[in-house]
Design a protein around this motif. Structure first.
Motif, short mmCIF file in Angstrom:
data_model
loop_
_atom_site.label_atom_id
_atom_site.label_comp_id
_atom_site.label_asym_id
_atom_site.label_seq_id
_atom_site.Cartn_x
_atom_site.Cartn_y
_atom_site.Cartn_z
N MET A 84 -16.61 -73.38 35.63
CA MET A 84 -16.11 -72.73 34.43
C MET A 84 -16.77 -73.30 33.18
N ILE A 85 -17.12 -74.56 33.22
CA ILE A 85 -17.82 -75.15 32.08
C ILE A 85 -19.22 -74.56 31.98
N ALA A 86 -19.91 -74.43 33.11
CA ALA A 86 -21.26 -73.87 33.11
C ALA A 86 -21.28 -72.43 32.61
N GLU A 87 -20.22 -71.67 32.89
CA GLU A 87 -20.13 -70.29 32.43
C GLU A 87 -19.53 -70.18 31.04
N LYS A 88 -19.20 -71.31 30.41
CA LYS A 88 -18.68 -71.41 29.05
C LYS A 88 -17.28 -70.84 28.86
N TRP A 89 -16.51 -70.71 29.94
CA TRP A 89 -15.10 -70.29 29.81
C TRP A 89 -14.24 -71.47 29.36
N VAL A 90 -14.66 -72.67 29.74
CA VAL A 90 -13.94 -73.89 29.39
C VAL A 90 -14.94 -74.80 28.69
N LYS A 91 -14.47 -75.54 27.68
CA LYS A 91 -15.35 -76.49 27.01
C LYS A 91 -14.71 -77.87 26.99
N GLU A 92 -15.57 -78.86 26.99
CA GLU A 92 -15.11 -80.24 26.97
C GLU A 92 -14.77 -80.65 25.54
N GLY A 93 -13.74 -81.46 25.44
CA GLY A 93 -13.32 -81.94 24.13
C GLY A 93 -13.46 -83.45 24.04
N ALA A 94 -12.52 -84.06 23.39
CA ALA A 94 -12.53 -85.50 23.17
C ALA A 94 -12.22 -86.25 24.45
N LEU A 108 -10.87 -84.33 27.85
CA LEU A 108 -9.96 -83.21 27.68
C LEU A 108 -10.73 -81.89 27.75
N LEU A 109 -10.12 -80.89 28.35
CA LEU A 109 -10.71 -79.57 28.48
C LEU A 109 -9.85 -78.55 27.74
N SER A 110 -10.50 -77.49 27.24
CA SER A 110 -9.77 -76.40 26.60
C SER A 110 -10.52 -75.10 26.86
N LEU A 148 -14.92 -67.05 23.04
CA LEU A 148 -14.93 -65.88 23.91
C LEU A 148 -13.69 -65.05 23.61
N VAL A 149 -13.89 -63.74 23.47
CA VAL A 149 -12.78 -62.86 23.09
C VAL A 149 -12.72 -61.64 24.01
N ILE A 150 -11.54 -61.04 24.04
CA ILE A 150 -11.28 -59.83 24.80
C ILE A 150 -10.73 -58.78 23.83
N LEU A 151 -11.24 -57.58 23.93
CA LEU A 151 -10.75 -56.47 23.12
C LEU A 151 -9.76 -55.70 23.97
N THR A 152 -8.59 -55.42 23.42
CA THR A 152 -7.55 -54.71 24.17
C THR A 152 -7.15 -53.43 23.44
N VAL A 153 -6.77 -52.44 24.23
CA VAL A 153 -6.28 -51.18 23.68
C VAL A 153 -5.00 -50.83 24.42
N LEU A 205 -8.29 -60.62 21.04
CA LEU A 205 -7.63 -61.88 21.40
C LEU A 205 -8.65 -62.88 21.90
N ASP A 206 -8.40 -64.15 21.63
CA ASP A 206 -9.24 -65.18 22.23
C ASP A 206 -8.66 -65.53 23.60
N LEU A 207 -9.32 -66.42 24.32
CA LEU A 207 -8.88 -66.74 25.68
C LEU A 207 -7.54 -67.47 25.72
N ASN A 208 -7.11 -68.01 24.60
CA ASN A 208 -5.81 -68.66 24.53
C ASN A 208 -4.68 -67.67 24.24
N GLY A 209 -5.03 -66.39 24.09
CA GLY A 209 -4.03 -65.36 23.84
C GLY A 209 -3.66 -65.20 22.38
N ARG A 210 -4.41 -65.81 21.49
CA ARG A 210 -4.14 -65.68 20.05
C ARG A 210 -4.75 -64.39 19.52
N PHE A 211 -3.99 -63.64 18.74
CA PHE A 211 -4.48 -62.43 18.11
C PHE A 211 -5.40 -62.80 16.95
N LEU A 212 -6.60 -62.27 16.96
CA LEU A 212 -7.53 -62.48 15.85
C LEU A 212 -7.56 -61.25 14.94
N ALA A 213 -7.32 -60.08 15.53
CA ALA A 213 -7.28 -58.84 14.76
C ALA A 213 -6.37 -57.86 15.48
N ARG A 214 -5.75 -56.96 14.70
CA ARG A 214 -4.86 -55.96 15.28
C ARG A 214 -4.83 -54.76 14.36
#
Length: 132
Positions: free
Chosen positions: A1-11, A23-25, A30-35, A47-56
């Protein structure tokens, strides 16, 4: 998942003993467009991968499926134009009716009052191919 950039390393965390964990997050670039299509309106959201709305945005729908799909695609394009720095990983759509999984065609949606409609082709022709 790190190689595919779905997960990134943190502190690197500090623990009283043992190896220090990295730590991983989820990658919020990466974002998903929903209708979400409803009888009188469609809600287009980013939405971003954490489920946060960026636009609506709310798109009022008309009874003609071709016009309604065009309005939804225009809204999707406007949202994408505001987030060009993000990596769009996919589109999710919910419909108030039955979809044939083979053809991805709307079979029955009595609340929408739309006849059988092909959904994938208009999106693929007008929007999805622009992602590449």
């Amino acid at each position: 998942m790190i190689a595919e950039k779905w997960v990134k390393e943190g502190a690197i965390a500090r623990r009283p003993r043992g190896r220090r964990p990295t730590l991983l997050s989820l990658n919020d670039e990466l974002v998903i467009l929903t209708v979400d299509v409803r009888p009188k309106q469609a809600i287009v959201a980013l939405l971003d991968l954490n489920g946060r709305f960026l636009a609506r945005e709310v798109v009022p729908l008309v009874s003609d499926p071709g016009s309604a799909i065009s309005k939804i695609i225009l809204c999707m394009e406007a949202i994408r134009a505001n987030y060009l720095h993000r990596s769009f990983e996919g589109i999710g759509m919910s419909m108030p009716g039955r979809i044939d999984p083979e053809s991805q065609r709307l079979v029955l949606a009595p609340n929408l009052k739309w006849a059988a409609t092909t959904l994938k082709v208009p999106y693929k022709e007008r929007w999805v191919c622009r992602l590449s």
